[in-house]
Design a protein around this motif. Structure first.
Motif, PDB file in Angstrom:
ATOM      1  N   PRO A 178      41.955  46.075  39.847  1.00  0.00           N
ATOM      2  CA  PRO A 178      41.251  47.194  39.996  1.00  0.00           C
ATOM      3  C   PRO A 178      41.250  48.097  40.780  1.00  0.00           C
ATOM      4  O   PRO A 178      41.213  48.262  41.742  1.00  0.00           O
ATOM      5  N   PRO A 179      40.317  49.378  40.260  1.00  0.00           N
ATOM      6  CA  PRO A 179      38.831  49.167  39.405  1.00  0.00           C
ATOM      7  C   PRO A 179      40.015  49.568  37.732  1.00  0.00           C
ATOM      8  O   PRO A 179      39.468  48.875  36.421  1.00  0.00           O
ATOM      9  N   VAL A 180      41.231  49.646  37.776  1.00  0.00           N
ATOM     10  CA  VAL A 180      42.201  49.865  36.705  1.00  0.00           C
ATOM     11  C   VAL A 180      42.453  48.638  35.844  1.00  0.00           C
ATOM     12  O   VAL A 180      42.263  48.556  34.175  1.00  0.00           O
ATOM     13  N   GLY A 181      42.773  47.761  36.268  1.00  0.00           N
ATOM     14  CA  GLY A 181      43.049  46.021  35.620  1.00  0.00           C
ATOM     15  C   GLY A 181      41.816  45.529  35.195  1.00  0.00           C
ATOM     16  O   GLY A 181      42.033  44.498  34.056  1.00  0.00           O
TER      17      GLY A 181
ATOM     18  N   LYS B  16      30.614  32.483  44.724  1.00  0.00           N
ATOM     19  CA  LYS B  16      31.707  33.555  44.290  1.00  0.00           C
ATOM     20  C   LYS B  16      32.393  34.082  45.201  1.00  0.00           C
ATOM     21  O   LYS B  16      32.338  34.443  46.344  1.00  0.00           O
ATOM     22  N   ASP B  17      33.771  34.548  45.199  1.00  0.00           N
ATOM     23  CA  ASP B  17      34.113  35.560  46.370  1.00  0.00           C
ATOM     24  C   ASP B  17      34.696  36.940  45.396  1.00  0.00           C
ATOM     25  O   ASP B  17      34.854  36.806  43.812  1.00  0.00           O
ATOM     26  N   ILE B  18      33.421  38.107  45.970  1.00  0.00           N
ATOM     27  CA  ILE B  18      34.196  39.247  45.142  1.00  0.00           C
ATOM     28  C   ILE B  18      34.728  39.920  45.841  1.00  0.00           C
ATOM     29  O   ILE B  18      34.767  40.305  47.327  1.00  0.00           O
ATOM     30  N   GLY B  19      35.842  41.112  45.593  1.00  0.00           N
ATOM     31  CA  GLY B  19      36.302  41.877  46.214  1.00  0.00           C
ATOM     32  C   GLY B  19      36.705  42.894  44.738  1.00  0.00           C
ATOM     33  O   GLY B  19      36.155  43.255  44.602  1.00  0.00           O
ATOM     34  N   TYR B  20      37.201  43.770  46.210  1.00  0.00           N
ATOM     35  CA  TYR B  20      38.212  45.180  45.313  1.00  0.00           C
ATOM     36  C   TYR B  20      36.660  46.509  45.178  1.00  0.00           C
ATOM     37  O   TYR B  20      36.111  46.990  43.877  1.00  0.00           O
ATOM     38  N   PRO B  21      36.116  46.233  46.628  1.00  0.00           N
ATOM     39  CA  PRO B  21      34.591  47.393  46.612  1.00  0.00           C
ATOM     40  C   PRO B  21      35.069  48.670  46.565  1.00  0.00           C
ATOM     41  O   PRO B  21      36.504  48.523  47.345  1.00  0.00           O
ATOM     42  N   PRO B  22      34.173  49.608  45.685  1.00  0.00           N
ATOM     43  CA  PRO B  22      32.864  49.143  45.466  1.00  0.00           C
ATOM     44  C   PRO B  22      32.241  48.240  44.267  1.00  0.00           C
ATOM     45  O   PRO B  22      31.447  49.054  43.837  1.00  0.00           O
ATOM     46  N   TYR B  23      33.631  47.881  43.225  1.00  0.00           N
ATOM     47  CA  TYR B  23      33.289  47.016  42.654  1.00  0.00           C
ATOM     48  C   TYR B  23      33.091  46.033  42.693  1.00  0.00           C
ATOM     49  O   TYR B  23      33.199  45.422  44.084  1.00  0.00           O
ATOM     50  N   PHE B  24      33.063  44.827  42.178  1.00  0.00           N
ATOM     51  CA  PHE B  24      32.396  44.010  42.291  1.00  0.00           C
ATOM     52  C   PHE B  24      33.516  43.080  41.165  1.00  0.00           C
ATOM     53  O   PHE B  24      32.940  41.493  40.486  1.00  0.00           O
ATOM     54  N   GLU B  25      34.634  42.712  41.835  1.00  0.00           N
ATOM     55  CA  GLU B  25      35.734  42.402  40.583  1.00  0.00           C
ATOM     56  C   GLU B  25      35.692  40.946  41.379  1.00  0.00           C
ATOM     57  O   GLU B  25      35.685  40.591  42.719  1.00  0.00           O
TER      58      GLU B  25
END
Length: 405
Positions: A367-370, A218-227
């Protein structure tokens, strides 16, 4: 052979599965509305009474029992309908008909309890009712910690917190994030933050025998979220045959009692070894099974259909390639889309799909809205190496222009 499929999901993400299954099985679809693009791949359908919904297991059971043709298997790859599918299979006396097993995957707290009892490595996890309990648990576990909803998927509502102030601020995000068809809990999981690369393993389970099909990184983005902003499936990934990882995959499935299902198990590769993040009782999302199909030749749709019908799945790979997907998001909240232009002449041969996910007039946010609904486009690539896939996706990104109103 009739296969009952409950819901389909979005066309961009799931049509390849329905097309594959429909070429081999007589598919009867239970849907919340009249099918459109699905008709090409199905033999029949039943529209349930509640418009736009397929979440009432009682109505689904009645519809399935009313079918004239005998149903051999029941299948759903939609997280919000996995439990209902198990109840329908139970009513029909078919494989996968164990709602308790489905619940142990669906409810992340029940997952944690079962894995803990079996000694399966996983992050420490405590269920809390409010912020005060969350603060006390976080002090015990030690910051940073992860706040996580009990019954969502795709990293929705999951957030990292590094301080008590952040925990207080972000607790409502984990508690209140929801999607149509999901349960709403007042309780939230506070979990140890497991460091290391995040991967997933899609498996076919028949008669309790777990057959891992492919590994996605996985490639995770938009910290502190885990999109989840991208995935890579390499048929030659050494993790696919790693003894320790495979041992933990099998142990997790045994702990949860999974005997006949497709599963999507997520891990963190921590310094002390793989730790289970969650086990989903369905195929993976985000086109991960599509990448597995293109990279290995193993057809995840047909594997899912086989185990749903109580048949051994074909898990023989016939190629060793790399598949990758990358998702595009808007740059700012409340972006109104005018058009998404794709310069197809600029796409290299390794790019096999570029799909617009938003259209004129759509209002989208990152993210985090979308979250995943904020995606405006996706691209996939298939090549001989990870580096070639990355270069192809870079070119696809450059060839895509998002015009705003």
């Amino acid at each position: 052979m009739t296969l009952l499929v409950i819901g389909t999901g979005g066309r961009a993400y799931r049509e390849y599965l329905l097309a594959s299954i429909g070429a081999r099985y007589e598919v009867h679809l239970l849907a919340g509305e009249e099918p459109t693009w699905e008709r090409e791949h199905i033999a029949g359908w039943t529209v349930l009474a509640a418009p736009g919904e397929t979440v009432d297991a009682t109505e689904m059971c009645a519809a399935a029992l009313a079918l004239r043709e005998p149903v051999r298997g029941v299948l759903s790859w939609d997280e919000a309908r996995v439990l209902q599918a198990a109840r329908v299979a139970q009513a029909l006396g078919l494989p996968g008909g164990d709602p308790d097993v489905a619940m142990r995957c669906r409810d992340k707290h029940l997952t944690r309890r079962a894995l803990h009892a079996a000694g399966v490595p996983q992050p420490a996890s405590v269920l809390v009712r409010d912020v005060d309990e969350a603060l006390a648990v976080a002090d015990t576990i030690g910051y940073p910690v992860v706040l996580k909803p009990r019954a969502l998927a795709a990293s929705l509502g999951v957030v990292l917190v590094r301080t008590p102030h952040e925990l207080v601020d972000r607790f409502p995000f984990a508690r209140d994030t929801t999607v149509p068809g999901a349960w709403t809990y007042e309780t939230v999981l506070v979990e140890e933050y497991a460091t290391g690369a995040e991967i997933s393993v899609d498996s076919a389970v028949h008669g309790g025998q777990v057959s891992p099909l492919f590994v996605a990184r996985k490639d995770i983005g938009y910290p502190p979220y885990f999109e989840e902003v991208g995935h890579v499936v390499d048929a030659a990934d050494p993790l696919r045959t790693d003894p320790e990882l495979l041992r933990i995959v099998a142990a997790a499935h045994a702990a949860l009692g999974i005997t006949d299902a497709m599963t999507h198990t997520e891990f963190r590769l921590t310094p002390t070894g793989p730790k289970v993040i969650e086990v989903n009782g369905r195929l993976g999302g985000d086109l991960i099974p599509y990448l597995g199909l293109r990279a290995t030749g193993i057809d995840p749709g047909l594997a899912a259909a086989a185990v749903a019908c109580g048949l051994p799945p074909d898990v023989t790979a016939d190629r060793a390639l790399v598949g990758a997907v990358r998702f595009r998001y808007p740059e700012k909240d409340d972006t109104t889309i005018d058009a998404i232009d794709i310069d197809t002449a600029a796409l290299p041969a390794a790019v096999d799909r570029v799909t617009a996910l938003a259209g004129p007039g759509d209002v989208v946010s990152p993210p985090p809205v979308g979250t995943l609904w904020g995606r405006v486009a996706l691209a996939t690539a298939v090549a001989g190496t990870v580096a070639e896939c990355a270069a192809a996706l870079d070119a696809a990104d450059a060839a895509l222009t998002v015009r705003e109103r």
